[in-house]
Scaffold this motif. Sequence first.
Motif, mmCIF file in Angstrom:
data_model
loop_
_atom_site.group_PDB
_atom_site.id
_atom_site.type_symbol
_atom_site.label_atom_id
_atom_site.label_comp_id
_atom_site.label_asym_id
_atom_site.label_seq_id
_atom_site.Cartn_x
_atom_site.Cartn_y
_atom_site.Cartn_z
ATOM 1 N N THR A 58 0.863 -1.185 0.000
ATOM 2 C CA THR A 58 0.000 0.000 0.000
ATOM 3 C C THR A 58 0.898 1.234 0.000
ATOM 4 O OG1 THR A 58 -0.146 0.215 2.408
ATOM 5 C CG2 THR A 58 -1.758 -1.242 1.331
ATOM 6 N N GLN A 59 0.292 2.373 0.025
ATOM 7 C CA GLN A 59 1.058 3.613 -0.008
ATOM 8 C C GLN A 59 1.940 3.785 1.223
ATOM 9 O OE1 GLN A 59 -2.006 6.546 -0.491
ATOM 10 N NE2 GLN A 59 -2.310 6.039 -2.651
ATOM 11 N N HIS A 60 1.568 3.166 2.351
ATOM 12 C CA HIS A 60 2.306 3.401 3.593
ATOM 13 C C HIS A 60 2.861 2.150 4.263
ATOM 14 C CE1 HIS A 60 0.863 7.483 3.316
ATOM 15 N NE2 HIS A 60 -0.356 7.014 3.168
ATOM 16 N N ARG A 61 2.374 0.959 3.881
ATOM 17 C CA ARG A 61 2.792 -0.271 4.564
ATOM 18 C C ARG A 61 2.853 -1.435 3.584
ATOM 19 N NH1 ARG A 61 3.272 -0.088 9.720
ATOM 20 N NH2 ARG A 61 2.965 -2.242 10.248
ATOM 21 N N ILE A 62 3.499 -2.504 4.052
ATOM 22 C CA ILE A 62 3.510 -3.783 3.343
ATOM 23 C C ILE A 62 2.874 -4.804 4.273
ATOM 24 C CG2 ILE A 62 4.944 -5.624 2.405
ATOM 25 C CD1 ILE A 62 7.002 -3.492 1.662
ATOM 26 N N TYR A 63 1.942 -5.573 3.738
ATOM 27 C CA TYR A 63 1.249 -6.583 4.531
ATOM 28 C C TYR A 63 1.550 -7.971 3.980
ATOM 29 C CZ TYR A 63 -1.509 -2.609 6.119
ATOM 30 O OH TYR A 63 -1.900 -1.409 6.646
ATOM 31 N N TYR A 64 1.805 -8.912 4.889
ATOM 32 C CA TYR A 64 1.907 -10.323 4.532
ATOM 33 C C TYR A 64 0.545 -10.923 4.846
ATOM 34 C CZ TYR A 64 6.943 -10.314 3.873
ATOM 35 O OH TYR A 64 8.210 -10.081 3.389
ATOM 36 N N SER A 65 -0.166 -11.346 3.820
ATOM 37 C CA SER A 65 -1.535 -11.819 3.980
ATOM 38 C C SER A 65 -1.628 -13.336 3.838
ATOM 39 C CB SER A 65 -2.434 -11.167 2.924
ATOM 40 O OG SER A 65 -3.721 -11.737 2.944
ATOM 41 N N PRO A 66 -2.497 -13.978 4.647
ATOM 42 C CA PRO A 66 -2.719 -15.414 4.522
ATOM 43 C C PRO A 66 -3.667 -15.764 3.368
ATOM 44 C CG PRO A 66 -4.047 -14.559 6.302
ATOM 45 C CD PRO A 66 -3.196 -13.413 5.794
ATOM 46 N N ILE A 67 -4.168 -14.757 2.675
ATOM 47 C CA ILE A 67 -5.076 -14.974 1.546
ATOM 48 C C ILE A 67 -4.252 -14.951 0.259
ATOM 49 C CG2 ILE A 67 -7.070 -14.053 0.305
ATOM 50 C CD1 ILE A 67 -8.018 -12.902 2.974
ATOM 51 N N SER A 68 -4.591 -15.828 -0.675
ATOM 52 C CA SER A 68 -3.821 -15.933 -1.917
ATOM 53 C C SER A 68 -3.904 -14.647 -2.729
ATOM 54 C CB SER A 68 -4.317 -17.105 -2.768
ATOM 55 O OG SER A 68 -5.570 -16.803 -3.341
ATOM 56 N N SER A 69 -2.866 -14.412 -3.507
ATOM 57 C CA SER A 69 -2.820 -13.197 -4.324
ATOM 58 C C SER A 69 -3.951 -13.181 -5.349
ATOM 59 C CB SER A 69 -1.462 -13.068 -5.014
ATOM 60 O OG SER A 69 -1.198 -14.187 -5.823
ATOM 61 N N SER A 70 -4.321 -14.335 -5.887
ATOM 62 C CA SER A 70 -5.402 -14.373 -6.880
ATOM 63 C C SER A 70 -6.738 -13.965 -6.254
ATOM 64 C CB SER A 70 -5.507 -15.748 -7.538
ATOM 65 O OG SER A 70 -5.775 -16.737 -6.578
ATOM 66 N N THR A 71 -7.002 -14.403 -5.035
ATOM 67 C CA THR A 71 -8.239 -14.018 -4.343
ATOM 68 C C THR A 71 -8.240 -12.522 -4.045
ATOM 69 O OG1 THR A 71 -8.492 -16.208 -3.372
ATOM 70 C CG2 THR A 71 -9.661 -14.400 -2.287
ATOM 71 N N LEU A 72 -7.121 -12.010 -3.569
ATOM 72 C CA LEU A 72 -7.044 -10.577 -3.275
ATOM 73 C C LEU A 72 -7.195 -9.736 -4.540
ATOM 74 C CD1 LEU A 72 -4.174 -10.573 -0.635
ATOM 75 C CD2 LEU A 72 -6.598 -10.131 -0.228
ATOM 76 N N LYS A 73 -6.615 -10.197 -5.638
ATOM 77 C CA LYS A 73 -6.744 -9.463 -6.906
ATOM 78 C C LYS A 73 -8.191 -9.447 -7.366
ATOM 79 C CE LYS A 73 -2.023 -10.195 -8.389
ATOM 80 N NZ LYS A 73 -1.103 -10.883 -9.311
ATOM 81 N N LYS A 74 -8.895 -10.570 -7.204
ATOM 82 C CA LYS A 74 -10.318 -10.602 -7.558
ATOM 83 C C LYS A 74 -11.098 -9.599 -6.719
ATOM 84 C CE LYS A 74 -10.331 -15.434 -8.932
ATOM 85 N NZ LYS A 74 -10.704 -16.801 -8.533
#
Length: 82
Positions: A58-74
């Motif tokens: 994001t503009q201010h932070r980096i997040y390590y997410s347990p959700i797959s990148s494809s799901t987040l992109k959707k």
Amino acid sequence: MYIHLGGEKIIRASELVAIFDISIEQSSKLSKQFVAQARKRKDVEIIGEEEAKSIVVTQHRIYYSPISSSTLKKRSHQFATN
């Protein structure tokens, strides 16, 4: 609009810069350096206890997410088309 990144973390869609699969951290020297610099500034947040599957920038932070990148992109594209 907002995007749920996992756990209790929600970000504004307007703050989203990029979503990457976690494997990019191992395959790209540039991304390793980028994350290392963010860690030094304490701008990295690990969401939840599960293993990270994606990196959300994001503009201010980096997040390590347990959700797959494809799901987040959707999820992010849902807001772009509405």
